[in-house]
Design an enzyme around this catalytic site. Structure first.
Site, PDB file in Angstrom:
ATOM      1  N   HIS A 213     -10.391   3.637  -3.979  1.00  0.00           N
ATOM      2  CA  HIS A 213     -10.055   2.229  -2.698  1.00  0.00           C
ATOM      3  C   HIS A 213      -9.440   2.186  -1.780  1.00  0.00           C
ATOM      4  CE1 HIS A 213      -7.341   0.932  -5.166  1.00  0.00           C
ATOM      5  NE2 HIS A 213      -6.791   0.017  -3.809  1.00  0.00           N
ATOM      6  N   ASP A 215      -7.350   0.198   1.373  1.00  0.00           N
ATOM      7  CA  ASP A 215      -6.866  -1.343   1.759  1.00  0.00           C
ATOM      8  C   ASP A 215      -7.094  -1.786   2.366  1.00  0.00           C
ATOM      9  OD1 ASP A 215      -5.423  -0.193  -1.354  1.00  0.00           O
ATOM     10  OD2 ASP A 215      -3.609  -0.493   0.034  1.00  0.00           O
ATOM     11  N   HIS A 269      -7.321   5.522  -2.987  1.00  0.00           N
ATOM     12  CA  HIS A 269      -5.781   5.868  -3.817  1.00  0.00           C
ATOM     13  C   HIS A 269      -6.690   5.625  -5.332  1.00  0.00           C
ATOM     14  CE1 HIS A 269      -5.061   2.519  -1.499  1.00  0.00           C
ATOM     15  NE2 HIS A 269      -4.957   2.003  -2.358  1.00  0.00           N
ATOM     16  N   ARG A 279       1.919  -0.688 -17.049  1.00  0.00           N
ATOM     17  CA  ARG A 279       2.153  -0.295 -16.017  1.00  0.00           C
ATOM     18  C   ARG A 279       2.209  -1.587 -14.481  1.00  0.00           C
ATOM     19  NH1 ARG A 279       0.195   0.825 -10.436  1.00  0.00           N
ATOM     20  NH2 ARG A 279       2.057   2.577  -9.709  1.00  0.00           N
TER      21      ARG A 279
END
Length: 333
Positions: A213, A215, A269, A279
């Site tokens: 996607h 941002d 990204h 994570r």
């Protein structure tokens, strides 16, 4: 910085496969033949040069920021507090964080519909969404651990505002845009922080930590742990963003691509799921004011409020964000 033990009741029910155990969390990650090289452009905040910054925004849409002045003790303390918050039971997070601090998991649109969908459509992530402008006024009934988390978030937000303002001004200088006319395009009152946890996933080949996607922000500032998994797309290839202690990763968002008349790119990204480790990351997002009109030769005039409304319509109708393509002057939709 992954925790040595996991409270499995803290995971959303869909993220609790039968073979996931406390012991699996401490398993070492598979070794790699070679450590991936760090390819991202490097920007020194103490020597912020508009031309160098602009080149990184044109070529990559993302860069690594060093000498940013955010204390290491704040970064580590905030990360530890975030882990404590995530380790609360799923029911506590879901019931006690609804407004203005919100808890979310998976793909928000999918979560609202049903958790019975195919796991291929699920983002293996959960998070807290924190609107910074509302933190000082918040009278909270949240768990006691939130009080310390909130104070660190406020301090962190001030540092992010400092960095965002300085970098935006340098970008305007590089683009030769009048700072006075464009200063309102970045509205710190819109800024929010998202803390993310990507639970370990027993079948990391079938699901994504977060799908590819861009941002919607002007810029996003990321602090990530040492687990890795973030990738950015460059020249139609996925590039691993290596975790480097003490540095921040900054990426350009859709609003800055429009403001720059596409000189800067809103970078695609994604985050890969991890089979053996959790994570954690903390992201700062900043936007134009909701009613600020974005003027661009390549796009029809639009406000961020209109952009967000269109994104929501597209996600609801198709399950995916369309984004800036909806506002192109030669839009074919």
């Amino acid at each position: 910085m992954p925790s040595s033990t996991v409270n499995l009741s803290s995971y959303p029910p869909l993220f609790r496969p039968p073979n996931l155990t406390h012991q699996a969390q401490t398993t070492s990650a598979p070794s790699m033949a070679a450590d991936p090289p760090d390819l991202l452009p490097l920007v020194d905040f103490q020597d912020l040069q508009p031309k160098q910054l602009g080149q990184a925004c044109r070529d990559w849409g993302v860069f690594r920021l060093i000498n940013h002045g955010v204390p290491g003790t704040l970064l580590s303390g905030l990360s530890e507090q975030a882990m404590e918050m995530f380790n609360l039971s799923f029911e506590t997070k879901k019931d006690q964080f609804t407004d203005p601090i919100t808890y979310f998991w998976s793909t928000p649109a999918l979560t609202a519909q049903s958790v019975a969908q195919s796991v291929r459509n699920v983002n293996w992530v959960e998070g807290f969404n924190v609107p910074l402008c509302q933190l000082p006024l918040l009278q909270t009934q949240h768990p006691s651990s939130f009080t310390s988390f909130r104070s660190r978030l406020e301090e962190y937000g001030k540092h992010m505002g400092r960095l965002g303002r300085a970098m935006f001004e340098a970008m305007l200088e590089d683009l030769k845009l009048d700072k006075e006319n464009y200063s309102s395009y970045l509205a710190e009152s819109t800024a929010f922080i998202r803390a993310y946890r990507y639970p370990q996933c027993s079948d990391a080949t079938r699901v994504s930590g977060m799908d590819a996607h861009t941002d919607s922000s002007i810029m996003t500032i990321l602090s990530q742990d040492d687990v890795g998994g973030l990738q950015v797309c460059r020249d139609n290839c996925w590039v691993h963003v290596k975790p480097v202690p003490g540095t921040l990763v900054v990426n350009i968002g859709d609003m800055m691509q429009a403001i720059s008349n596409e000189e800067y790119k809103s970078v695609m990204h994604r985050v890969k799921a991890n089979q053996v480790k959790e994570r954690f990351s903390i992201c700062y997002f900043v936007f134009p004011g909701e009613d600020t009109v974005i003027q661009s030769s390549r796009y029809m005039p639009f406000t961020y409020k209109q952009f967000q409304a269109q994104v929501q319509r597209d996600v609801k109708a198709t399950g995916a964000k369309v984004g800036l393509a909806r506002f192109k002057r030669d839009c074919s939709f």
